[in-house]
Design a protein around this motif. Structure first.
Motif, PDB file in Angstrom:
ATOM      1  N   GLN A 162       0.815  -1.227   0.000  1.00 39.12           N
ATOM      2  CA  GLN A 162       0.000   0.000   0.000  1.00 39.12           C
ATOM      3  C   GLN A 162       0.840   1.266   0.000  1.00 39.12           C
ATOM      4  O   GLN A 162       0.319   2.359  -0.097  1.00 39.12           O
ATOM      5  N   TYR A 405      -3.433   3.217  10.216  1.00 32.91           N
ATOM      6  CA  TYR A 405      -3.018   2.714   8.903  1.00 32.91           C
ATOM      7  C   TYR A 405      -1.906   3.590   8.342  1.00 32.91           C
ATOM      8  O   TYR A 405      -1.949   4.815   8.506  1.00 32.91           O
ATOM      9  N   SER A 408      -2.660   7.015   6.666  1.00 27.96           N
ATOM     10  CA  SER A 408      -4.055   7.368   6.978  1.00 27.96           C
ATOM     11  C   SER A 408      -4.194   8.884   7.153  1.00 27.96           C
ATOM     12  O   SER A 408      -3.306   9.549   7.681  1.00 27.96           O
ATOM     13  N   ASN A 410      -6.886  10.068   8.729  1.00 26.22           N
ATOM     14  CA  ASN A 410      -7.801  10.263   9.856  1.00 26.22           C
ATOM     15  C   ASN A 410      -7.114  11.057  10.965  1.00 26.22           C
ATOM     16  O   ASN A 410      -5.910  10.917  11.185  1.00 26.22           O
ATOM     17  N   THR A 414      -6.852   4.595  14.295  1.00 27.38           N
ATOM     18  CA  THR A 414      -7.927   3.666  13.904  1.00 27.38           C
ATOM     19  C   THR A 414      -8.350   2.821  15.105  1.00 27.38           C
ATOM     20  O   THR A 414      -9.529   2.596  15.334  1.00 27.38           O
ATOM     21  N   ALA A 433     -20.496   0.157  14.968  1.00 29.89           N
ATOM     22  CA  ALA A 433     -20.873   1.023  13.851  1.00 29.89           C
ATOM     23  C   ALA A 433     -19.842   0.949  12.729  1.00 29.89           C
ATOM     24  O   ALA A 433     -18.719   0.455  12.936  1.00 29.89           O
ATOM     25  N   ASN A 434     -20.191   1.447  11.554  1.00 31.34           N
ATOM     26  CA  ASN A 434     -19.251   1.511  10.428  1.00 31.34           C
ATOM     27  C   ASN A 434     -18.018   2.318  10.832  1.00 31.34           C
ATOM     28  O   ASN A 434     -18.142   3.345  11.493  1.00 31.34           O
ATOM     29  N   GLY A 435     -16.862   1.812  10.425  1.00 32.98           N
ATOM     30  CA  GLY A 435     -15.625   2.551  10.677  1.00 32.98           C
ATOM     31  C   GLY A 435     -15.151   2.490  12.116  1.00 32.98           C
ATOM     32  O   GLY A 435     -14.198   3.194  12.480  1.00 32.98           O
ATOM     33  N   SER A 436     -15.771   1.623  12.959  1.00 33.23           N
ATOM     34  CA  SER A 436     -15.351   1.607  14.373  1.00 33.23           C
ATOM     35  C   SER A 436     -14.073   0.792  14.583  1.00 33.23           C
ATOM     36  O   SER A 436     -13.488   0.838  15.659  1.00 33.23           O
ATOM     37  N   GLY A 437     -13.635   0.048  13.556  1.00 29.13           N
ATOM     38  CA  GLY A 437     -12.353  -0.644  13.652  1.00 29.13           C
ATOM     39  C   GLY A 437     -12.466  -2.158  13.772  1.00 29.13           C
ATOM     40  O   GLY A 437     -11.475  -2.830  14.063  1.00 29.13           O
ATOM     41  N   LYS A 438     -13.633  -2.726  13.494  1.00 27.15           N
ATOM     42  CA  LYS A 438     -13.851  -4.171  13.664  1.00 27.15           C
ATOM     43  C   LYS A 438     -12.928  -4.974  12.729  1.00 27.15           C
ATOM     44  O   LYS A 438     -12.207  -5.864  13.185  1.00 27.15           O
ATOM     45  N   SER A 439     -12.969  -4.614  11.428  1.00 28.07           N
ATOM     46  CA  SER A 439     -12.154  -5.369  10.459  1.00 28.07           C
ATOM     47  C   SER A 439     -10.677  -5.187  10.784  1.00 28.07           C
ATOM     48  O   SER A 439      -9.867  -6.107  10.585  1.00 28.07           O
ATOM     49  N   THR A 440     -10.327  -4.009  11.276  1.00 27.67           N
ATOM     50  CA  THR A 440      -8.914  -3.742  11.566  1.00 27.67           C
ATOM     51  C   THR A 440      -8.418  -4.685  12.661  1.00 27.67           C
ATOM     52  O   THR A 440      -7.284  -5.178  12.591  1.00 27.67           O
ATOM     53  N   LYS A 443      -7.578  -7.824  11.048  1.00 24.82           N
ATOM     54  CA  LYS A 443      -6.368  -7.725  10.217  1.00 24.82           C
ATOM     55  C   LYS A 443      -5.114  -7.797  11.097  1.00 24.82           C
ATOM     56  O   LYS A 443      -4.099  -8.359  10.693  1.00 24.82           O
ATOM     57  N   TYR A 449      -1.054  -6.569   9.346  1.00 21.29           N
ATOM     58  CA  TYR A 449      -0.356  -5.349   9.793  1.00 21.29           C
ATOM     59  C   TYR A 449       0.218  -5.614  11.176  1.00 21.29           C
ATOM     60  O   TYR A 449      -0.264  -6.499  11.883  1.00 21.29           O
ATOM     61  N   HIS A 625     -22.640  -7.243  10.949  1.00 20.46           N
ATOM     62  CA  HIS A 625     -23.696  -6.297  11.334  1.00 20.46           C
ATOM     63  C   HIS A 625     -24.997  -7.045  11.595  1.00 20.46           C
ATOM     64  O   HIS A 625     -25.860  -6.552  12.274  1.00 20.46           O
TER      65      HIS A 625
END
Ligand SMILES: Nc1ncnc2c1ncn2[C@@H]1O[C@H](COP(=O)(O)OP(=O)(O)OP(=O)(O)O)[C@@H](O)[C@H]1O
Length: 678
Positions: A162, A405, A408, A410, A414, A433-440, A443, A449, A625
């Motif tokens: 990336q 990230y 990033s 932001n 994150t 919620a969306n963007g709260s860091g679940k997928s991160t 990862k 990472y 979700h």
């Protein structure tokens, strides 16, 4: 051309300044100009040598016979011109002497003619042989380097992939052009040398070697006064908003946007906006910056160089006036012809020096791509550490984990101060919620990472995650996410690759397809699991009439036909791949990230049911979700908000706490309440 100076922002320790010039829509930044340094030029050439040598040896090793034939043909070309010129001048001279004396020397003329014709025939045969050789040699070289670059590319980890690359992406074709380029360069040097020797000999016959000096004046001047960006490390970019808008609007014509453009009736808007942006761009040129850089502001340089090209002619004219006895018609013709040939060869050589630098950069990129250091350091501890651990799930401990990230934009990290303990074999559901860091979180646990916090802030079975061999961790992990895509291979192979060692085990693939819910969509296809997903067929049409019934059009359509699966079907095949992976028996951790967004309710329920059925001996973490089915069976529910853990516990505990989780749960549940009830 506008020049502006800006401090070199990238590296604090490096005090050198950048200079930016504007060329049409382009900006070209380079280090502030340093005086021409001949020593540096030579040391640059010196550093190019090992790369070219390595390339030449590799090409020779790949195809010794073809490589030798190719090089010999080129080297012949280096002397061919001078030899032909030599024979022509001999023939001319003999004819002239014969005409003056009234008795031409037939034997001498025939000998010279035979020698020249032999040369021509040999050149033609060598040219033909080279044309036979080049396609095979070129394919061997590009295939070899394509594999080399694929290996380099495939070993790059996610954070490194990336990072914006500072170099042009290396291509296997560059390796071939570089090889061709060096051989061409040597050919041109030989050509120039042989023609120079010839012309020196011819001009000495006029009593002076001044003629030779005049012949080389123009090419030498051109070489010294050329303006080329290839000599300078630089970056080219545009920040012209109108140009960017034109590009964006043009990009909207790609097939991916077609339905939205048509549905939104946006054609008129796009064309109008493009016209407006083009008008605002004004007369700025978008010709590629290196080309614009070569342009001169005044015609003076062109006048001077063109006049220099006429100096040999002026010389002949002056000598014929002052010393008419020193020149004959044939010697004037010979001098004239050889001066033009030499001038042309030297100009080509000067251009080759330019491409030489470009080719050096390209082959350096190819070889250096293998040296790209990856961001994640591999560990040396095997996983699992003991044979006992093989049969239990991975345990995780996160201690004050923070993460941002790379690159990033932001304002907040994150993830921030995440503390979490996941025991071996647990079923964990992460919601939020969306963007709260679940997928991160997933990862980081899959080690795509490393955390920004201390390296030992994530422990796997009690040891920092970075201590383990990455390949072992990957083997012990199965991931299933909505981002997974299908490979441009057959559908069966797509599933089989979950367990690459058994990718061709039809029974295992069928079983995985069944558990992943993909059997039905495979059966619908004529070739079933052998259906290939092409990344774009290599079938091209040229000048094919745009008539639907034209045989060429019909054939082309057949050749270019690609199959496409629906979003839900794709998710089913991807899920089947994960079940195939689970067949390997090495998986202790299953990370599932929103894999059912495109699945119908039945498919979703079946997927979760099948995953939970195989959870024995594995830790499973779900990010979702739509958590109704899952959270009630979960050992732990983690509810995230703004990069932190808002709360964690079982479903019952969190519902009774009536916090963030209860709020999200109730919103989903309310959709199924009878109207009027809450
Ligand atoms: N590769 C990336 N580079 C930079 N920022 C990223 C990257 N991936 C995610 N982010 C940002 O990190 C934050 C958390 O993303 P993450 O995908 O973990 O959220 P999420 O809780 O899984 O969201 P969602 O429910 O929408 O899937 C978001 O603000 C997102 O924009």
């Amino acid at each position: 051309m506008v020049v502006e100076s800006v401090p070199h922002l990238a590296a604090k320790a490096d005090q050198r300044q950048l200079e930016t010039i504007t060329l049409g829509i382009w900006k070209v930044s380079s280090l502030k100009s340093t005086p021409f340094n001949i020593r540096k030029q030579f040391s640059d050439l010196g550093s190019a040598f090992p790369y070219f040598f390595r390339l030449a040896v590799e090409v020779y090793t790949l195809e010794p016979v073809l490589a030798i034939m190719f090089v010999l043909n080129k080297l012949w070309k280096g002397v061919e011109g001078a030899l032909l010129l030599y024979f022509s001048s001999r023939i001319l001279r003999i004819i002239e002497i014969g005409l003056v004396q009234g008795a031409p020397d037939m034997v001498a003329i025939l000998n010279a003619l035979t020698a020249r014709i032999s040369c021509v025939v040999l050149a033609a045969i060598l040219q033909w042989a080279s044309e036979q050789v080049i396609p095979t040699l070129k394919t061997r070289v590009t295939t070899h380097f394509e594999l080399y670059l694929m290996q380099a590319e495939l070993r790059i980890d996610v954070p490194t992939s990336q990072k914006p690359r500072s170099k042009f992406k290396a291509s296997s074709y560059n390796a071939w052009t570089s090889f061709e380029g060096i051989v061409e360069f040597v050919t041109q040097v030989m050509k120039a040398f042989s023609q120079f020797t010839l012309i020196l000999q011819a001009s000495n016959s006029t009593g002076s070697s001044l003629f030779t000096a005049l012949c080389v004046m123009k090419p030498v001047f051109l070489a010294l006064s050329r303006r080329s960006l290839w000599d300078i490390p630089h970056i080219v970019y545009t920040d012209n908003e109108h140009r960017k808008r034109m590009k964006a609007l043009n990009f909207m014509t790609s097939p991916g946007y077609r339905s939205e453009i048509l549905a939104g009736d946006l054609i008129g808007y796009i064309i109008n906006e493009y016209r407006k942006a083009a008008a605002l761009l004004g007369g700025l040129s978008d010709d590629w910056a290196p080309n614009q850089y070569m342009n001169r502001k005044s015609p003076m340089w062109h006048v001077v160089t063109d006049l220099m090209g006429d100096l040999p002619m002026v010389y002949c004219a002056i000598v014929s006036i002052l010393h008419p006895e020193e020149l004959s018609l044939s010697s004037i013709a010979i001098l004239q012809q050889s001066s033009q040939t030499l001038e042309w060869t030297l100009q080509v050589l000067s251009m080759n020096v330019n491409s030489f630098r470009k080719q050096y950069q390209e082959i350096k990129n190819v070889y250096d791509s293998a040296k790209t250091s990856t961001k994640l350091q591999d560990g040396n501890v095997s996983y699992p550490r003991t044979s006992k651990d093989k049969y239990k799930g991975m345990s995780f401990e996160l201690r004050d984990v923070s993460f941002t990230y790379p690159g990033s934009q932001n304002t907040k990290p994150t993830l921030f101060n995440i503390n979490l303990s996941i025991e071996s074999g647990q079923l964990v559901v992460i919601v939020g919620a969306n963007g709260s860091g679940k997928s991160t979180v997933l990862k980081l646990l899959s080690r795509f990472y490393d955390p920004s916090s201390a390296p030992d802030s994530i422990l796997v079975d009690g040891l920092p995650i970075s201590r383990y061999r990455m390949q072992d961790l990957r083997r012990a992990t199965a991931t299933l996410t909505q981002d997974h895509s299908l490979f441009p291979l057959s559908l069966g192979e797509n599933i089989g690759l979950g367990y690459a060692e058994r990718a061709w085990d039809a029974g295992m693939v069928d079983r995985a397809a069944e558990t992943g819910g993909a059997t039905h969509c495979l059966r619908k296809l004529q070739k079933g699991k052998n259906t290939k997903l092409d990344m774009g067929n290599e079938a091209y049409g040229h000048n094919v009439p745009d008539e639907p019934t034209h045989p060429l059009q019909v054939e082309l359509e057949k050749l270019q036909k690609n199959i496409s699966l629906s979003g839900g079907e794709t998710q089913r095949v991807v899920a089947a791949r994960t079940f195939m992976r689970l067949e390997s028996g090495t998986v202790n951790f299953v990370a599932v990230d929103e894999p059912s967004s495109a699945l119908d309710p039945e498919g979703e329920a079946a997927l979760f049911r099948n995953l939970i059925r195989v959870r024995q001996g594995k830790t499973m973490i779900f990010v979702t979700h739509r958590f109704g089915h899952l959270t009630k069976h979960a050992d732990l529910v983690v509810c995230m908000k703004d990069g932190t853990i808002a709360e964690a516990g079982t479903h019952v505990e969190l519902i009774s706490r009536d916090g963030e989780y209860a709020k999200l749960y109730n919103i989903q549940a309310s959709a199924f309440f009878k109207s009027g009830s809450t």
